[in-house]
Design a protein around this motif. Structure first.
Motif, PDB file in Angstrom:
ATOM      1  N   LEU A 367       0.811  -1.216   0.000  1.00 22.55           N
ATOM      2  CA  LEU A 367       0.000   0.000   0.000  1.00 22.55           C
ATOM      3  C   LEU A 367       0.847   1.270   0.000  1.00 22.55           C
ATOM      4  CD1 LEU A 367      -2.816  -1.032   2.498  1.00 22.55           C
ATOM      5  CD2 LEU A 367      -3.194  -0.256   0.147  1.00 22.55           C
ATOM      6  N   VAL A 368       1.997   1.220   0.649  1.00 25.73           N
ATOM      7  CA  VAL A 368       2.794   2.441   0.803  1.00 25.73           C
ATOM      8  C   VAL A 368       3.715   2.700  -0.382  1.00 25.73           C
ATOM      9  CG1 VAL A 368       4.930   1.625   1.906  1.00 25.73           C
ATOM     10  CG2 VAL A 368       3.879   3.770   2.667  1.00 25.73           C
ATOM     11  N   LEU A 369       3.828   1.734  -1.304  1.00 22.73           N
ATOM     12  CA  LEU A 369       4.780   1.899  -2.394  1.00 22.73           C
ATOM     13  C   LEU A 369       4.385   3.019  -3.349  1.00 22.73           C
ATOM     14  CD1 LEU A 369       5.761  -1.791  -3.220  1.00 22.73           C
ATOM     15  CD2 LEU A 369       7.050  -0.071  -1.939  1.00 22.73           C
ATOM     16  N   VAL A 370       3.099   3.169  -3.638  1.00 20.09           N
ATOM     17  CA  VAL A 370       2.663   4.262  -4.523  1.00 20.09           C
ATOM     18  C   VAL A 370       2.966   5.629  -3.906  1.00 20.09           C
ATOM     19  CG1 VAL A 370       0.651   5.384  -5.561  1.00 20.09           C
ATOM     20  CG2 VAL A 370       0.949   2.914  -5.787  1.00 20.09           C
ATOM     21  N   PRO A 371       2.621   5.871  -2.623  1.00 22.51           N
ATOM     22  CA  PRO A 371       3.019   7.155  -2.021  1.00 22.51           C
ATOM     23  C   PRO A 371       4.525   7.388  -2.036  1.00 22.51           C
ATOM     24  CG  PRO A 371       1.348   6.089  -0.677  1.00 22.51           C
ATOM     25  CD  PRO A 371       1.736   5.107  -1.738  1.00 22.51           C
ATOM     26  N   PHE A 372       5.318   6.353  -1.765  1.00 27.89           N
ATOM     27  CA  PHE A 372       6.767   6.496  -1.808  1.00 27.89           C
ATOM     28  C   PHE A 372       7.234   6.907  -3.211  1.00 27.89           C
ATOM     29  CE2 PHE A 372       8.568   3.781   1.937  1.00 27.89           C
ATOM     30  CZ  PHE A 372       8.029   4.686   2.834  1.00 27.89           C
TER      31      PHE A 372
END
Length: 474
Positions: A367-372
């Motif tokens: 889930l956090v890869l797109v924001p990163f």
């Protein structure tokens, strides 16, 4: 109105901001590292994996440091950077993805606490029984009541907890070094014959490294509370370097205690099993106590950051207005309640998963890869095209380019299964974006945003089909 009586945001110092970074990074992940790595690779692969992950995440930390200085007006960094760089809908995606990742990560923390207690109380299993879910739920709502008392008090408590939880981890590393068997370490050097190529082994560790490095952006997320904006970047880099040394040490020294096949078979938290093999039962107890302190502290830090992202997105008009309401203690209560509620829902879902801990950990990372990626991409964008009056800095350009390539590779390394499962959350969450647009009398989507939404829906449908046919499993 609540905004009229809200005091100015609490002003956090460099040590407290650094503790936010360390506190949010040192949680459940570090205690699971021995098994997570031993399942995929040996010593050589682990060293290479940490070099790749550490180098890539350091570049991302430098990007956050640069953006904190160059764009000090952007609050809740990881969300604001995506919006500034790629538009409102992508900013919404970053805000929601980061928030949802934090909520699922909190589930991971509670599962690991219950799994630790399950070694003594079998009714708790590995954190995936009905009793474990009931107790974890009680913990979620107890923290909700604690954090409602105020941001400053919660951040101060986090600083104390951060110091307390580093001690048992440092003791683990020292004892493991003292008990290290060179012959066992050498035998674990190259991994098993079934592990595949070194590239495959390193790729297999990437979601685990993403999970343990979550929180590197902690200071930038809470930037509106910083006493000095320059402290945000310093806290990010200082916190990262200290935690990276801890994570790599815990992983590598474990290979000198047990054969990797035995490490891979340990129940979580595997750090407890490693130390028990080295020094006896008291080692397992020490790790268990340290884990509970660490996880509760990380839960506190992550809940603070998750609610903060929703609040700032609501203030900017990208989330519904009700999420922007705060109480007398500078706490976004509605955002905090929604954060706790989503964690509660995901916790119930773990009852139906084959491995509750691994499921929650991998979904958190995905889930956090797109924001990163969006934050790194924004760093690259302003390095390539600085604003009038700013000069292009070659170092900043190189750092942002490496961070962008690294985070893009993480999406590939994470695998298709969890990417599609992420879309199952991303697509319906767009309802919140639509609510925010309607509240302000605006058109829901621009043509470009409609295309992005269509891609998200297609991914969600594919994920649901995969779950229903068994192609994707919990």
């Amino acid at each position: 109105m609540a905004h009229e009586i809200t005091p100015p945001p609490a002003r956090l110092t460099l040590p407290t901001l650094t503790a936010m970074v360390v506190g949010s990074m040192v949680g459940a992940g570090v205690f699971s590292l021995p098994t997570r790595f031993a399942e995929e690779t040996g010593v050589a692969g682990a060293l290479l994996a940490w070099a790749v992950a550490g180098g890539g995440m350091l570049m991302l930390a430098f990007v956050y440091q640069t953006l904190a200085v160059r764009r000090p007006h952007l609050d809740a960094g990881i969300y604001a950077y995506a919006k500034a760089g790629f538009g409102e809908y992508m900013g919404f995606f970053a805000a929601f993805g980061y928030w949802a990742s934090a909520c699922v990560g909190n589930v991971t923390y509670m599962v690991l606490i219950m799994s630790t207690a399950g070694a003594v109380f079998p009714a708790l299993g590995e954190g995936d029984t009905v009793l474990a879910v009931i107790l974890s739920s009680a913990g979620f709502w107890a923290f909700f009541l604690l954090i409602r008392r105020g941001v400053k008090e919660a951040a101060a408590l986090n600083r104390v907890v951060t110091v307390a939880k580093i001690v048992p981890i440092a003791v683990f590393v020292l004892l493991a070094v003292f008990c290290l068997d060179p012959a066992v370490f050498a035998a674990n050097w190259s991994g098993t014959d079934q592990a595949g190529s070194l590239f495959t082994q390193v790729r297999g560790t990437m979601l685990a490294t993403v999970f343990v490095f979550l929180g590197v952006e902690g200071a930038s997320v809470y930037s509106r509370h910083a006493r000095r904006r320059t402290d945000v970047g310093r806290a990010t880099v200082l916190g990262f370097l200290g935690v990276f040394a801890i994570f790599a040490s815990v992983t590598i020294v474990s290979y000198g205690i047990l054969p990797m096949e035995e490490i891979a078979a340990l129940r979580q938290p595997s750090m407890a099993g490693v130390l028990e093999a080295a020094v006896g039962t008291w080692g397992s107890v020490l790790v268990g106590v340290g884990l509970i302190v660490a996880v509760l502290g990380a839960y506190l830090a992550w809940t603070l950051m998750a609610a903060e992202v929703l609040f700032v997105a609501a203030e900017d008009g990208d989330m519904p207005r009700f999420l922007g309401r705060v109480g007398r203690a500078d706490v976004p209560v509605a955002a905090l309640a929604l954060t706790t509620a989503l964690s509660q829902v995901i916790l119930v879902v773990t009852l139906f998963s084959a491995d509750a801990f691994d499921f929650a950990l991998n979904l958190t990372s995905s889930l956090v890869l797109v924001p990163f990626l969006l934050a790194a991409g924004y760093g690259l964008k302003i390095a390539l095209r600085p604003d009038p009056g700013e000069r292009r800095v070659a170092r900043e350009l190189a750092v942002a380019a490496v961070a962008t390539v690294y985070t893009a590779w993480l999406l590939y390394a994470g695998g298709l299964d969890y990417a599609l499962m992420s879309f199952i959350l991303y697509a319906p969450a767009t309802v919140l974006f639509a609510m925010a647009r309607r509240e302000r009398g605006r058109r829901v989507f621009s043509p470009g945003e409609a295309v992005i939404f269509a891609v998200a829906v297609a991914g969600a449908v594919a994920g649901l089909v995969g779950l229903s046919t068994g192609w994707i499993s919990l």
